[in-house]
Design a protein around this motif. Structure first.
Motif, PDB file in Angstrom:
ATOM      1  N   GLY A  28       0.802  -1.216   0.000  1.00 40.77           N
ATOM      2  CA  GLY A  28       0.000   0.000   0.000  1.00 40.77           C
ATOM      3  C   GLY A  28       0.835   1.267   0.000  1.00 40.77           C
ATOM      4  O   GLY A  28       0.490   2.249  -0.668  1.00 40.77           O
ATOM      5  N   GLN A  29       1.951   1.250   0.735  1.00 39.16           N
ATOM      6  CA  GLN A  29       2.813   2.433   0.794  1.00 39.16           C
ATOM      7  C   GLN A  29       3.400   2.745  -0.580  1.00 39.16           C
ATOM      8  O   GLN A  29       3.485   3.903  -0.987  1.00 39.16           O
ATOM      9  CB  GLN A  29       3.940   2.213   1.810  1.00 39.16           C
ATOM     10  N   LEU A  30       3.789   1.683  -1.307  1.00 42.70           N
ATOM     11  CA  LEU A  30       4.338   1.869  -2.651  1.00 42.70           C
ATOM     12  C   LEU A  30       3.298   2.462  -3.583  1.00 42.70           C
ATOM     13  O   LEU A  30       3.580   3.399  -4.343  1.00 42.70           O
ATOM     14  CB  LEU A  30       4.841   0.530  -3.203  1.00 42.70           C
ATOM     15  N   GLU A  31       2.065   1.924  -3.519  1.00 40.41           N
ATOM     16  CA  GLU A  31       1.002   2.426  -4.393  1.00 40.41           C
ATOM     17  C   GLU A  31       0.678   3.889  -4.084  1.00 40.41           C
ATOM     18  O   GLU A  31       0.418   4.684  -5.000  1.00 40.41           O
ATOM     19  CB  GLU A  31      -0.245   1.552  -4.265  1.00 40.41           C
ATOM     20  N   ARG A  32       0.699   4.260  -2.802  1.00 35.92           N
ATOM     21  CA  ARG A  32       0.451   5.659  -2.452  1.00 35.92           C
ATOM     22  C   ARG A  32       1.551   6.559  -3.018  1.00 35.92           C
ATOM     23  O   ARG A  32       1.280   7.645  -3.533  1.00 35.92           O
ATOM     24  CB  ARG A  32       0.384   5.817  -0.928  1.00 35.92           C
ATOM     25  N   ALA A  33       2.804   6.079  -2.914  1.00 36.00           N
ATOM     26  CA  ALA A  33       3.930   6.865  -3.442  1.00 36.00           C
ATOM     27  C   ALA A  33       3.794   7.057  -4.948  1.00 36.00           C
ATOM     28  O   ALA A  33       3.974   8.167  -5.465  1.00 36.00           O
ATOM     29  CB  ALA A  33       5.256   6.178  -3.105  1.00 36.00           C
ATOM     30  N   TYR A  34       3.437   5.979  -5.663  1.00 33.98           N
ATOM     31  CA  TYR A  34       3.252   6.097  -7.114  1.00 33.98           C
ATOM     32  C   TYR A  34       2.101   7.053  -7.437  1.00 33.98           C
ATOM     33  O   TYR A  34       2.186   7.858  -8.376  1.00 33.98           O
ATOM     34  CB  TYR A  34       2.970   4.728  -7.735  1.00 33.98           C
ATOM     35  N   GLY A  35       1.029   6.971  -6.667  1.00 33.01           N
ATOM     36  CA  GLY A  35      -0.112   7.856  -6.891  1.00 33.01           C
ATOM     37  C   GLY A  35       0.251   9.320  -6.694  1.00 33.01           C
ATOM     38  O   GLY A  35      -0.128  10.187  -7.494  1.00 33.01           O
ATOM     39  N   GLU A  36       0.991   9.605  -5.629  1.00 34.51           N
ATOM     40  CA  GLU A  36       1.409  10.994  -5.366  1.00 34.51           C
ATOM     41  C   GLU A  36       2.355  11.497  -6.450  1.00 34.51           C
ATOM     42  O   GLU A  36       2.254  12.646  -6.901  1.00 34.51           O
ATOM     43  CB  GLU A  36       2.087  11.074  -3.994  1.00 34.51           C
TER      44      GLU A  36
END
Length: 464
Positions: A253-261
């Motif tokens: 989830g942390q990786l996906e949030r980083a990619y989204g930002e």
């Protein structure tokens, strides 16, 4: 002083204690955590700095260490190319401004840099195997081209070459002053960064070498599999490994949030940003101490970089626990290891003049070889990584030959699958050549669990 500069100083200036004979008391464990320089737990910035391999103080290494009654017979060097410009661009951002000309008053610097440029300028008519003859012999663009070797990359391999020269030529006289072309074997993939890295190491090793004596062979495959590249089961393991990577990424989830930002910063869909492989470009910014990209929507920052790098580290850890990559590695590395064993046997039997082999390659070349050898604790190949096989003859028993394996200067012989149990039974600080031969020609194929004992069958029969 910013945080990155402070970390650079911490990693590169803390001394490593070395005993009087040049061998650290924990030398065999240096691919393991080092309590002096290594932070506790997973530290993505520390790992990224190790990957950058920024040239600094002279490196201490364990190449060439052996009892006095052992004679060095041949050396086989596998390198990853040096620091390069990214292969991918983050969409809608400015390319990192890095100068790929070689300049004496710019860091990092090497005393042989100007002489290297001068010597490369005289090699325009050098005879290399096609298509290598069409490649430039050194980087020379004011704004780096995609994938181009940088000055840092050249200096990294000038240092590697000089280190190997001090050990193998000055100490062990591996080559006579009037060496012949038959004593060298040089092979590279068809990328300018690998050819130039090979030339930089060769120049550090043999300054002002005679161009007429040097011939680089072209290797079309990054696996250096020559005529043995067709292997359906290798591709089967690779597809399953890529599926494992994909599923692990979905769970983060942390990786996906980083990619989204990050996608919002550059105003593109997250899927498109991920496909642009932003870590490749961000590592370039990090290694060259450049600010991460910004747009009118904000900036990609260190937390984004840390999230992606942390995921890479978690992926490498899970990869070691699963057998999918191992299956790929055993089949992927077999042709080049088999070729190396053949060279060693010919040298041991006196059927070859060749004493120094250099393979200038990629991370995707070295990584499967490390995994196939059982070096599970070895870090992912950094820029200008080197993996070396040394062949030695026991002068007291001339028919006995032994090998040492070194990764970035650390003796990892007794961490390998073929020799980790042998140390208790053999008092010498190396491994019998027969162990490596048996491992490559039988055991690494048996390890696949398919019942195959030859490469062709293993490539066509399902294993674990």
């Amino acid at each position: 002083m910013d945080a990155l500069t402070a970390l650079l100083l911490l990693v590169h200036l803390i001394p490593v204690s070395v005993a009087k004979n040049g061998v650290s008391s924990k030398s065999r464990k240096r691919i393991m955590p080092d309590p002096v320089t290594e932070p506790p737990g997973m530290d993505p910035l520390y790992e990224a700095l190790l990957y950058c391999n920024i040239p600094s103080v002279a490196e201490r290494s364990m190449e060439g260490h052996a009892p006095h009654h052992f004679k060095l017979v041949s050396v086989h060097v596998f390198i990853r190319h040096g620091d390069r410009y990214p292969l991918y661009v983050i969409p809608k951002t400015k390319r990192p401004e890095i100068d790929c000309t070689l300049v004496a008053n710019r860091k990092p610097y090497h005393p042989k840099l100007e002489a290297f440029v001068s010597h490369m300028s005289k090699g325009s008519g050098a005879s290399f195997e096609s298509p290598l003859h069409s490649l430039p012999l050194f980087p020379n663009h004011p704004l780096c081209e995609m994938g181009e070797l940088t000055q840092t990359g050249v200096v990294q391999h000038l240092q590697n070459g000089q280190l190997l020269r001090d050990i193998y030529l000055k100490k062990h006289q591996l080559l006579p002053s009037d060496w012949s072309p038959d004593q060298l074997y040089l092979e590279t993939t068809g990328k300018s960064r690998t050819l130039q890295s090979g030339l930089a190491l060769l120049y550090g090793f043999l300054p002002d070498f005679d161009w007429k004596k040097v011939y680089f062979r072209h290797q079309p495959s990054a696996l250096f599999c020559s005529g043995s590249c067709y292997c359906p089961m290798r591709n089967h393991y690779l597809e399953k490994e890529q599926r494992r990577q994909y599923l692990l990424r979905l769970k983060n989830g942390q990786l996906e949030r980083a990619y989204g930002e990050m996608a919002k910063v550059v105003d593109i869909p997250t899927k498109q940003l991920r496909a642009a492989n932003p870590i490749d470009s961000l590592l370039c910014h990090f290694c060259h101490n450049l600010s991460f990209p910004c747009t009118g929507n904000g900036c990609i920052d260190m937390e984004h970089f840390k999230a992606i790098k942390t995921h890479q580290m978690e992926d490498e850890r899970e990869r070691r626990e699963k057998k999918l990559y191992l299956g790929y590695a055993l089949l992927g590395a077999h042709p080049i290891l088999n070729q190396t064993v053949g060279r060693m046997l010919r040298a041991a039997e006196g059927r070859s003049e060749e004493v120094f082999a250099l393979y200038s390659a990629h991370d995707v070349t070295l990584s499967p070889v490390l995994s196939a050898l059982g070096l599970t604790e070895a870090r992912f190949p950094r820029f200008a990584a080197r993996l070396i096989f040394e062949l030695w003859q026991d002068r007291d028993e001339p028919r006995e030959h032994a090998v040492r394996v070194l990764y970035n200067g650390v003796d990892v012989t007794f961490h390998t699958s073929f020799c980790q149990d042998h140390r208790r039974r053999w008092p010498k600080p190396m491994c019998p050549l027969d162990n490596l031969v048996r491992f490559v020609r039988r055991d690494m194929l048996v390890a696949l669990g398919s019942g195959s004992t030859n490469y062709y069958d293993a490539c066509h029969r399902k294993g674990f």
